[in-house]
Motif scaffolding. Structure first.
Motif, PDB file in Angstrom:
ATOM      1  N   VAL A   2       0.893  -1.119  -0.029  1.00 35.32           N
ATOM      2  CA  VAL A   2      -0.063  -0.135   0.059  1.00 35.32           C
ATOM      3  C   VAL A   2       0.896   1.175  -0.037  1.00 35.32           C
ATOM      4  O   VAL A   2       1.917   1.497   0.666  1.00 35.32           O
ATOM      5  CB  VAL A   2      -0.899   0.304   1.246  1.00 35.32           C
ATOM      6  CG1 VAL A   2      -1.648   1.190   1.230  1.00 35.32           C
ATOM      7  CG2 VAL A   2      -1.750  -1.090   1.590  1.00 35.32           C
ATOM      8  N   GLY A   3       0.547   2.195  -0.843  1.00 34.28           N
ATOM      9  CA  GLY A   3       1.272   3.603  -0.851  1.00 34.28           C
ATOM     10  C   GLY A   3       0.509   4.663  -1.367  1.00 34.28           C
ATOM     11  O   GLY A   3      -0.568   4.411  -1.615  1.00 34.28           O
ATOM     12  N   VAL A   4       1.271   5.712  -1.500  1.00 33.43           N
ATOM     13  CA  VAL A   4       0.525   6.994  -2.274  1.00 33.43           C
ATOM     14  C   VAL A   4       1.547   7.515  -3.324  1.00 33.43           C
ATOM     15  O   VAL A   4       2.615   7.111  -3.276  1.00 33.43           O
ATOM     16  CB  VAL A   4       0.287   8.182  -1.201  1.00 33.43           C
ATOM     17  CG1 VAL A   4      -0.819   7.478  -0.099  1.00 33.43           C
ATOM     18  CG2 VAL A   4       1.420   8.581  -0.662  1.00 33.43           C
ATOM     19  N   ARG A   5       0.918   8.138  -4.219  1.00 33.70           N
ATOM     20  CA  ARG A   5       1.760   8.831  -5.391  1.00 33.70           C
ATOM     21  C   ARG A   5       1.152  10.097  -5.626  1.00 33.70           C
ATOM     22  O   ARG A   5      -0.097  10.253  -5.213  1.00 33.70           O
ATOM     23  CB  ARG A   5       1.658   7.698  -6.290  1.00 33.70           C
ATOM     24  CG  ARG A   5       0.333   7.598  -7.178  1.00 33.70           C
ATOM     25  CD  ARG A   5       0.461   6.654  -8.447  1.00 33.70           C
ATOM     26  NE  ARG A   5      -0.904   6.274  -8.621  1.00 33.70           N
ATOM     27  CZ  ARG A   5      -1.911   6.791  -9.433  1.00 33.70           C
ATOM     28  NH1 ARG A   5      -1.429   8.085  -9.854  1.00 33.70           N
ATOM     29  NH2 ARG A   5      -2.756   6.538  -9.734  1.00 33.70           N
ATOM     30  N   THR A   6       1.742  10.882  -6.022  1.00 30.62           N
ATOM     31  CA  THR A   6       1.431  12.299  -6.400  1.00 30.62           C
ATOM     32  C   THR A   6       0.458  12.174  -7.618  1.00 30.62           C
ATOM     33  O   THR A   6       0.875  11.392  -8.860  1.00 30.62           O
ATOM     34  CB  THR A   6       2.622  13.221  -6.696  1.00 30.62           C
ATOM     35  OG1 THR A   6       3.353  13.365  -5.691  1.00 30.62           O
ATOM     36  CG2 THR A   6       2.120  14.795  -7.276  1.00 30.62           C
TER      37      THR A   6
END
Length: 106
Positions: free
Chosen positions: A27-31
């Motif tokens: 699980v992660g985030v990106r711009t």
């Protein structure tokens, strides 16, 4: 800490079993998006040395160090609403979301 509901954990375990490989869920985030950030999910085949690991309902959840501050305290659910199904993030850090629900800001 990042947690999965029982429904989300069951879905991940089922998918990993069908795939025949994998150690857990990354699980992660990106711009991205109009609000600044978007979630990213993938099935992980290996644990990276820098990953923070959590276990929830028997599923290993892996998070990279850059994403962790934005995801701390998040619960991931898997829901079905009519013909639509998918993962839903309950993230206490979110301050605003775009109208389409694809991106958020903290």
């Amino acid at each position: 800490m990042i947690t999965l509901t029982e429904n989300a954990a069951n879905h991940v375990q089922s998918y990993l079993a069908k795939r025949g490989k994998g150690v857990g869920l990354r699980v992660g985030v990106r711009t991205s998006g109009c609000s600044g950030m978007a979630y990213k999910l993938e099935f992980a085949d290996a644990v990276n040395p820098e990953d923070t690991q959590f276990e929830s309902h028997g599923v290993k959840v892996l998070v990279d160090p850059k994403s962790l501050p934005y995801l701390q305290g998040t619960e991931l659910d898997y829901t079905r609403e009519g013909l639509n199904e998918g993962f839903k993030f309950r993230n206490p850090n979110v301050k605003d979301e775009c109208g389409c629900g694809e991106s958020f800001s903290v």
